[in-house]
Design an enzyme around this catalytic site. Structure first.
Site, short mmCIF file in Angstrom:
data_model
loop_
_atom_site.label_atom_id
_atom_site.label_comp_id
_atom_site.label_asym_id
_atom_site.label_seq_id
_atom_site.Cartn_x
_atom_site.Cartn_y
_atom_site.Cartn_z
N HIS A 181 0.68 -0.97 0.06
CA HIS A 181 -0.02 0.03 -0.15
C HIS A 181 0.99 1.34 -0.12
O HIS A 181 0.36 2.19 -0.40
CB HIS A 181 -1.01 0.00 1.33
CG HIS A 181 -1.83 -0.96 1.12
ND1 HIS A 181 -1.69 -2.14 1.55
CD2 HIS A 181 -3.27 -0.99 0.87
CE1 HIS A 181 -3.12 -2.93 1.58
NE2 HIS A 181 -3.95 -2.07 0.98
N ASP A 249 -4.46 -5.16 -8.69
CA ASP A 249 -4.83 -4.53 -7.35
C ASP A 249 -5.16 -3.16 -7.65
O ASP A 249 -4.72 -2.37 -8.68
CB ASP A 249 -3.74 -4.91 -6.48
CG ASP A 249 -3.86 -4.80 -5.12
OD1 ASP A 249 -5.26 -4.44 -4.82
OD2 ASP A 249 -3.32 -5.17 -4.20
#
Length: 335
Positions: A181, A249
């Site tokens: 992330h 993603d």
């Protein structure tokens, strides 16, 4: 049929704004993803799902992250609270296969009741000793045989409910020691080792209808992260043999560099079928959708094949499943 836009997008609140309605009508995204900020009540979620599908004029896929543990957007009274997958497996011992099937069959039924027909689960990354904490307990196990066995049960449970599972993160995120992330992980393990371990799990799960990529560099294959790497995506399609729909993603995660249109184009050029974009303003979503355009013919065929599986659901008494689950694993209250 109008070609799907090569995107899965989110929305700002509990209902669509007029600008979002117009935007979705124009770009016709393949699907949508919901977050906690979109969830207020069962009636509201059902209405929202109807709004989203009406906006695009087709029975669009609507997905969510409902793994259990830290990653579950739905909470009581709309859905049960679950332990993390790996904790659940550990507590289940020799009963883990049945417990995981029950767990995800119940989760999938709860999603279906709200109009949600996909789940970004299960996580079938192989957990290693150094797997980053953001991922470790979200995994199903620490050996290839264990993860394959339980991953197959989770996939089967979803499909029996008419919910499309998204296995993640192909070709494997478990060796990453940093959180994608925020930063780009790089795995320097040899290809031979990866083939026998992390990649082997996904080779055994090629029948899953949808898979999400890993924002991870595998130096044995390329210097680019898998999501943006032609070489890695080619390996996924040929050597691993995955034929289903591949979505990136979240393209907005900080593991990737370059602006959002660049990332989106690179992901599709690499071989992703769909670009997932989350938690960005409307202007950013517009930029991503314009960069992605419509699906390729091959991607459209894979998308339509996946969507057809939503209609194969089997009705079942969820209360009976909850009772059975509680009889097998008493460490957690399931409802």
């Amino acid at each position: 049929m109008r070609r799907f836009g090569a995107t899965i997008l989110d929305i700002e609140g509990f209902a669509l704004t007029q600008n979002e309605k117009a935007f979705f009508r124009d770009v016709n995204p393949f699907g949508f993803i919901l977050f906690a900020r979109n969830i207020k009540s069962a009636e509201q979620v059902r209405f929202l799902c109807g709004e989203l599908r009406e906006a695009v004029g087709h029975d669009a896929l609507i997905t969510i992250d409902q793994e259990g543990g830290r990653v579950q957007r739905l909470r009581p009274p709309l859905a049960r609270v679950w332990p993390s997958p790996l904790d659940h497996v550990t507590d289940s011992g020799s009963l883990a296969s049945r417990v995981i099937w029950l767990r995800y069959r119940i989760i999938a039924a709860e999603l279906r009741r709200l109009g949600i027909d996909s789940n970004c689960a299960p996580v079938v990354d192989l957990a290693h000793e150094n797997t980053h904490a953001f991922l470790y307990n979200r995994c199903l196990g620490t050996t290839v045989d264990q993860v394959v066995r339980l991953g197959l049960e989770a996939v089967k449970a979803h499909l029996e409910a008419g919910v499309l599972p998204v296995i993640k993160h192909v070709p494997g995120h478990g060796r990453a020691v940093i959180d994608s992330h925020y930063s780009l992980p790089c795995v320097d393990e040899s290809l031979d080792t990866l083939k026998k371990t992390d990649f082997a799990v996904f080779r055994a799960l090629t029948e899953a209808p949808m898979a999400m990529t890993a924002h991870v560099v595998f130096s044995a294959l390329d210097e680019e992260p898998a999501t943006l790497s032609r070489a890695t995506m080619h390996y996924i399609r040929t050597n691993i043999g995955y034929k289903g729909l591949v979505l990136s993603d979240d393209i907005a995660m900080d593991a990737l560099s370059g602006n959002l249109p660049y990332r989106s184009k690179q992901a599709l050029a690499a071989g992703c079928d769909v670009v997932l974009c989350c938690n960005r303003c409307l202007d950013d979503r517009i930029c991503v959708a314009e960069a992605c355009g419509d699906m390729s013919e091959d991607s459209q065929m894979r998308a339509e094949a996946a969507l057809r599986l939503r209609h194969s659901r089997v009705d079942i008494d969820i209360d009976d499943l909850v009772t059975e689950l509680n009889s097998l694993v008493r460490a957690w209250p399931y409802g």
